[in-house]
Scaffold this motif. Sequence first.
Motif, mmCIF file in Angstrom:
data_model
loop_
_atom_site.group_PDB
_atom_site.id
_atom_site.type_symbol
_atom_site.label_atom_id
_atom_site.label_comp_id
_atom_site.label_asym_id
_atom_site.label_seq_id
_atom_site.Cartn_x
_atom_site.Cartn_y
_atom_site.Cartn_z
ATOM 1 N N ASP A 80 0.853 -1.192 0.000
ATOM 2 C CA ASP A 80 0.000 0.000 0.000
ATOM 3 C C ASP A 80 0.889 1.242 0.000
ATOM 4 O O ASP A 80 1.878 1.312 0.732
ATOM 5 C CB ASP A 80 -0.903 0.022 1.239
ATOM 6 C CG ASP A 80 -1.935 -1.085 1.216
ATOM 7 O OD1 ASP A 80 -2.445 -1.413 0.124
ATOM 8 O OD2 ASP A 80 -2.231 -1.638 2.299
ATOM 9 N N TRP A 81 0.524 2.214 -0.817
ATOM 10 C CA TRP A 81 1.301 3.446 -0.937
ATOM 11 C C TRP A 81 0.811 4.487 0.059
ATOM 12 O O TRP A 81 -0.382 4.666 0.237
ATOM 13 C CB TRP A 81 1.203 4.000 -2.361
ATOM 14 C CG TRP A 81 1.977 3.187 -3.342
ATOM 15 C CD1 TRP A 81 1.503 2.142 -4.086
ATOM 16 C CD2 TRP A 81 3.347 3.330 -3.675
ATOM 17 N NE1 TRP A 81 2.508 1.635 -4.869
ATOM 18 C CE2 TRP A 81 3.653 2.349 -4.638
ATOM 19 C CE3 TRP A 81 4.358 4.195 -3.256
ATOM 20 C CZ2 TRP A 81 4.920 2.204 -5.186
ATOM 21 C CZ3 TRP A 81 5.612 4.061 -3.807
ATOM 22 C CH2 TRP A 81 5.888 3.069 -4.758
ATOM 23 N N TRP A 82 1.770 5.175 0.692
ATOM 24 C CA TRP A 82 1.488 6.252 1.643
ATOM 25 C C TRP A 82 2.046 7.538 1.087
ATOM 26 O O TRP A 82 3.138 7.561 0.536
ATOM 27 C CB TRP A 82 2.148 5.947 2.985
ATOM 28 C CG TRP A 82 1.574 4.742 3.638
ATOM 29 C CD1 TRP A 82 1.926 3.438 3.423
ATOM 30 C CD2 TRP A 82 0.538 4.712 4.605
ATOM 31 N NE1 TRP A 82 1.166 2.610 4.192
ATOM 32 C CE2 TRP A 82 0.307 3.365 4.935
ATOM 33 C CE3 TRP A 82 -0.224 5.697 5.218
ATOM 34 C CZ2 TRP A 82 -0.656 2.979 5.851
ATOM 35 C CZ3 TRP A 82 -1.172 5.309 6.143
ATOM 36 C CH2 TRP A 82 -1.375 3.968 6.450
ATOM 37 N N GLN A 83 1.307 8.625 1.267
ATOM 38 C CA GLN A 83 1.765 9.945 0.820
ATOM 39 C C GLN A 83 2.113 10.793 2.025
ATOM 40 O O GLN A 83 1.422 10.775 3.044
ATOM 41 C CB GLN A 83 0.688 10.641 -0.004
ATOM 42 C CG GLN A 83 1.150 11.998 -0.525
ATOM 43 C CD GLN A 83 0.180 12.626 -1.494
ATOM 44 O OE1 GLN A 83 -0.592 11.934 -2.150
ATOM 45 N NE2 GLN A 83 0.231 13.941 -1.608
ATOM 46 N N CYS A 84 3.191 11.553 1.892
ATOM 47 C CA CYS A 84 3.629 12.464 2.954
ATOM 48 C C CYS A 84 2.519 13.461 3.273
ATOM 49 O O CYS A 84 1.872 13.998 2.374
ATOM 50 C CB CYS A 84 4.891 13.189 2.507
ATOM 51 S SG CYS A 84 5.561 14.344 3.722
ATOM 52 N N LEU A 85 2.321 13.723 4.551
ATOM 53 C CA LEU A 85 1.279 14.650 4.993
ATOM 54 C C LEU A 85 1.813 16.051 5.290
ATOM 55 O O LEU A 85 1.053 16.924 5.690
ATOM 56 C CB LEU A 85 0.581 14.093 6.242
ATOM 57 C CG LEU A 85 -0.142 12.759 6.053
ATOM 58 C CD1 LEU A 85 -0.671 12.249 7.380
ATOM 59 C CD2 LEU A 85 -1.251 12.902 5.032
ATOM 60 N N GLU A 86 3.115 16.239 5.080
ATOM 61 C CA GLU A 86 3.708 17.556 5.312
ATOM 62 C C GLU A 86 3.248 18.536 4.237
ATOM 63 O O GLU A 86 2.718 18.148 3.203
ATOM 64 C CB GLU A 86 5.239 17.453 5.313
ATOM 65 C CG GLU A 86 5.811 16.514 6.348
ATOM 66 C CD GLU A 86 5.679 17.018 7.773
ATOM 67 O OE1 GLU A 86 5.559 18.247 7.974
ATOM 68 O OE2 GLU A 86 5.689 16.180 8.682
ATOM 69 N N ASP A 87 3.496 19.816 4.479
ATOM 70 C CA ASP A 87 3.140 20.841 3.497
ATOM 71 C C ASP A 87 3.974 20.680 2.229
ATOM 72 O O ASP A 87 5.144 20.280 2.300
ATOM 73 C CB ASP A 87 3.381 22.243 4.068
ATOM 74 C CG ASP A 87 2.398 22.602 5.165
ATOM 75 O OD1 ASP A 87 1.261 22.077 5.121
ATOM 76 O OD2 ASP A 87 2.767 23.388 6.053
ATOM 77 N N PRO A 88 3.389 21.000 1.081
ATOM 78 C CA PRO A 88 4.183 20.970 -0.157
ATOM 79 C C PRO A 88 5.403 21.873 -0.012
ATOM 80 O O PRO A 88 5.322 22.948 0.579
ATOM 81 C CB PRO A 88 3.220 21.528 -1.214
ATOM 82 C CG PRO A 88 1.858 21.305 -0.663
ATOM 83 C CD PRO A 88 2.010 21.440 0.835
ATOM 84 N N GLY A 89 6.529 21.426 -0.526
ATOM 85 C CA GLY A 89 7.743 22.226 -0.491
ATOM 86 C C GLY A 89 8.501 22.170 0.829
ATOM 87 O O GLY A 89 9.484 22.892 0.995
ATOM 88 N N HIS A 90 8.084 21.296 1.769
ATOM 89 C CA HIS A 90 8.840 21.200 3.024
ATOM 90 C C HIS A 90 10.245 20.689 2.726
ATOM 91 O O HIS A 90 10.513 20.158 1.644
ATOM 92 C CB HIS A 90 8.110 20.314 4.048
ATOM 93 C CG HIS A 90 8.237 18.842 3.801
ATOM 94 N ND1 HIS A 90 9.215 18.070 4.380
ATOM 95 C CD2 HIS A 90 7.499 18.007 3.036
ATOM 96 C CE1 HIS A 90 9.073 16.822 3.975
ATOM 97 N NE2 HIS A 90 8.037 16.754 3.162
ATOM 98 N N GLU A 91 11.132 20.828 3.659
ATOM 99 C CA GLU A 91 12.525 20.430 3.471
ATOM 100 C C GLU A 91 12.625 18.902 3.427
ATOM 101 O O GLU A 91 12.432 18.222 4.437
ATOM 102 C CB GLU A 91 13.390 20.981 4.606
ATOM 103 C CG GLU A 91 14.843 20.578 4.533
ATOM 104 C CD GLU A 91 15.494 20.927 3.206
ATOM 105 O OE1 GLU A 91 16.076 20.021 2.582
ATOM 106 O OE2 GLU A 91 15.408 22.093 2.782
ATOM 107 N N PRO A 92 12.922 18.300 2.252
ATOM 108 C CA PRO A 92 12.967 16.839 2.155
ATOM 109 C C PRO A 92 14.070 16.208 3.008
ATOM 110 O O PRO A 92 13.963 15.052 3.380
ATOM 111 C CB PRO A 92 13.190 16.559 0.663
ATOM 112 C CG PRO A 92 13.425 17.856 0.011
ATOM 113 C CD PRO A 92 13.120 18.949 0.967
ATOM 114 N N ALA A 93 15.111 16.971 3.324
ATOM 115 C CA ALA A 93 16.180 16.428 4.161
ATOM 116 C C ALA A 93 15.673 16.066 5.557
ATOM 117 O O ALA A 93 16.276 15.247 6.253
ATOM 118 C CB ALA A 93 17.333 17.419 4.249
#
Length: 115
Positions: A80-93
């Motif tokens: 099952d695929w999960w999507q990040c719930l953070e705001d778009p453009g958050h720091e991927p690091a």
Amino acid sequence: MADAVDAEDRSTARRVVTEEQYQAAVREAGAILSRAGAFAGEEPLADAVTAVLAAVGLLVPPPEPELDTCTAQFPDERGDWWQCLEDPGHEPAEGHDAGDWSWSDDSPEAVPARA
């Protein structure tokens, strides 16, 4: 919350099947279940095919991401695929978080956020 590292310990990188391969598997499984009188509906069928493919090291294609959150995605051990719930453009690091799962862009099978 599970960590992507836990999933990495249980499996090696899995191959993502094409949408056509996935649809063919769903059609065939649906036909077999229908002939057996055991068809339980489209959603349970899709869930079963996803889990069976994941059990043998294959993943279904990731769904089209919702654009109101970060678009990074990660598959769990069931496929099952999960999507990040953070705001778009958050720091991927800082990694990605989907509530039940957290992962980094360099985790095997992770789909980084769209630019």
